[in-house]
Design a protein around this motif. Structure first.
Motif, PDB file in Angstrom:
ATOM      1  N   ASN A  96      16.177   6.494 -10.493  1.00 29.17           N
ATOM      2  CA  ASN A  96      16.595   6.283  -9.105  1.00 29.17           C
ATOM      3  C   ASN A  96      15.577   5.468  -8.310  1.00 29.17           C
ATOM      4  N   PHE A  97      14.978   4.455  -8.973  1.00 25.56           N
ATOM      5  CA  PHE A  97      13.968   3.642  -8.282  1.00 25.56           C
ATOM      6  C   PHE A  97      14.653   2.709  -7.275  1.00 25.56           C
ATOM      7  N   LYS A  98      14.145   2.734  -6.038  1.00 27.37           N
ATOM      8  CA  LYS A  98      14.675   1.871  -4.977  1.00 27.37           C
ATOM      9  C   LYS A  98      13.519   1.349  -4.145  1.00 27.37           C
ATOM     10  N   ARG A  99      13.581   0.049  -3.823  1.00 26.07           N
ATOM     11  CA  ARG A  99      12.582  -0.548  -2.937  1.00 26.07           C
ATOM     12  C   ARG A  99      13.258  -0.835  -1.601  1.00 26.07           C
ATOM     13  N   GLY A 102       9.518  -2.213   2.551  1.00 22.39           N
ATOM     14  CA  GLY A 102       8.457  -2.418   1.580  1.00 22.39           C
ATOM     15  C   GLY A 102       8.074  -1.152   0.865  1.00 22.39           C
ATOM     16  N   HIS A 103       8.521   0.006   1.406  1.00 20.98           N
ATOM     17  CA  HIS A 103       8.241   1.268   0.728  1.00 20.98           C
ATOM     18  C   HIS A 103       9.185   1.427  -0.467  1.00 20.98           C
ATOM     19  N   SER A 104       8.712   2.149  -1.505  1.00 20.35           N
ATOM     20  CA  SER A 104       9.528   2.387  -2.693  1.00 20.35           C
ATOM     21  C   SER A 104       9.739   3.891  -2.870  1.00 20.35           C
ATOM     22  N   ILE A 161       6.131   5.524  -2.809  1.00 21.95           N
ATOM     23  CA  ILE A 161       5.029   4.551  -2.884  1.00 21.95           C
ATOM     24  C   ILE A 161       5.063   3.744  -1.592  1.00 21.95           C
ATOM     25  N   TRP A 162       4.068   3.957  -0.734  1.00 24.91           N
ATOM     26  CA  TRP A 162       4.046   3.211   0.518  1.00 24.91           C
ATOM     27  C   TRP A 162       3.776   1.729   0.248  1.00 24.91           C
ATOM     28  N   LYS A 163       4.165   0.912   1.167  1.00 25.26           N
ATOM     29  CA  LYS A 163       4.118  -0.544   1.019  1.00 25.26           C
ATOM     30  C   LYS A 163       2.731  -1.047   0.620  1.00 25.26           C
ATOM     31  N   ASN A 164       1.702  -0.584   1.339  1.00 22.74           N
ATOM     32  CA  ASN A 164       0.343  -1.060   1.058  1.00 22.74           C
ATOM     33  C   ASN A 164      -0.108  -0.713  -0.361  1.00 22.74           C
TER      34      ASN A 164
END
Length: 402
Positions: A34-37, A41-43, A58-61
């Motif tokens: 269920n990976f989504k970006r 920019g967050h994933s 996963i935050w954007k930075n």
């Protein structure tokens, strides 16, 4: 029993405080689903195994510096902290780093080392050394047991048994394998016994997984091959396996058996080549001899070669036929020259001034030169009168000058 009830918020906050303090840093291994970006920019993704799953963010930075293309089905190791998200009433993993698990980690290390060595010129074709056509001694760095050394020995024995094989036994996988391989390469470049310096070096092992071949993807092995003054053939794994050692080596072989074939010539081919060379040399020599014989015959039969002989024969015939002719000719020439000499001598005698003086004449000299005019003399001049039989000194008187 009466117990005061907690609100949902209160309970959630207590869970949040306890859970987050209990797991400030965790490393968890699982499969991505269920990976989504998000457009922000967050994933967002789920990490799961056969019996459980956990949501992760996963935050954007963080995502910008990961340097890995995440996708569903990829097995990864995520590092981060647990966080409870009260609005949804769930906990999630806030990822600070993600790396591929298993071969994924090795692939990343492989890519980093590949890039580093490429920049340093380790793979440059210009530095590749030429493999000797007929080596006398071959050094082999591989395991002393297993099919690899046996297969290579059989191939070399069949193709070119005259070559001398030297084995440096090493571990080809495991913690110390890379160090072992490096020592083997370094030994053959500077052996304790000078007789062990080979003309060619083969580094080999059989097939296996990426973990099995890891020793040949280590930087210390690549550096040893790069520094080697002896040309190196690398034969690691199967045809489809590519290692760092293969790319640094002067020649890469798909398998150890192929490496053995590339290392030595086929004796039957050499014998055929020698026979062909002998035949060509023999043909060329016979052709040269035939050509030289034809040139010699042509020269011997040529007019220029035989003309001096003909002339000598003619002269010899003349000498035999008229031996007196030469004598008369010489005498005539001598008489002619004697007469000419006598005539020339008479002419010279007529020109001698002393003959004239014998007829009553004399010459006057003044200061070493002859006087031809009376005006050249004056009274009291000292002179010399020259006669045919000598000379006397005289002084000019005034009365005698006119």
């Amino acid at each position: 029993m009466s117990t005061s009830a907690l609100s949902v918020t209160e309970l959630t906050l207590q869970i949040k405080t306890g859970l987050e303090s209990l797991f400030p840093l965790v490393r968890v291994r699982g499969e991505i689903s269920n990976f989504k970006r998000h457009s922000s920019g967050h994933s967002y993704l789920t990490l799961k195994d056969e019996q459980a799953q956990i949501p992760a963010v996963i935050w954007k930075n963080t995502g910008i510096r990961l340097g890995i293309d995440l996708r569903d089905g990829m097995e990864v190791i995520a590092e981060g902290r647990l966080e409870v998200y009260p609005p949804a009433g769930r906990y999630q993993l806030i990822c600070t780093s993600i790396t591929q698990a298993g071969e994924g980690l090795l692939q990343q290390a492989f890519a980093r080392l590949l890039q580093k060595l490429a920049k340093a010129g380790y793979f440059s074709p210009e530095r590749k050394r030429k493999i000797p056509q007929i080596p006398q001694t071959i050094g082999i760095v591989t395991s002393p047991t297993g099919a690899v050394i046996e297969d290579m020995g059989n191939v070399i024995e069949r193709r070119f048994p005259a070559v001398r094989l030297l084995l440096y036994p090493v571990k080809v996988q495991g913690a110390d394998a890379a160090l072992d391989v490096r020592k083997g390469i370094d030994y053959f470049n500077n052996p304790a016994d000078p007789r062990h310096k080979p003309d060619l070096l083969i580094v080999a092992r059989g097939g296996g997984s990426m973990e099995d071949l890891q020793a040949f993807n280590e930087e210390i092995v690549a550096e040893a091959i790069y520094r080697s003054s002896v040309p190196v053939i690398s034969a690691i794994g199967h045809e489809t396996d590519i290692t760092i050692a293969d790319m640094v080596a002067d020649l890469r072989a798909g398998t150890p058996s192929i490496a053995a074939e590339l290392a030595v010539p086929d004796r039957l081919d050499l014998l055929k080549a020698v026979e062909n060379l002998q035949s060509r040399l023999s043909t060329a020599l016979l052709s040269k001899l035939d050509g030289a014989q034809m040139e010699t015959d042509s020269l011997i039969n040529s007019y220029a070669f035989n003309r001096p002989i003909f002339q000598l024969q003619q002269l010899a015939a003349k000498l035999e036929e008229n031996p007196e002719l030469l004598t008369r000719s010489i005498r005539m020439k001598w008489t002619e020259k004697a007469t000419a000499f006598a005539s020339a001598n008479q002419h010279l005698a007529l020109l001698d001034y002393r003959k004239t003086l014998e007829r009553g004449y004399s010459l006057v000299k003044k200061e070493g030169r002859f006087i031809t005019r009376s005006s050249e003399l004056k009274a009291a001049d000292e002179t010399e009168l020259v006669f045919h039989d000598g000379s006397i000194a005289a002084t000019v008187s005034a009365t005698s000058v006119r």
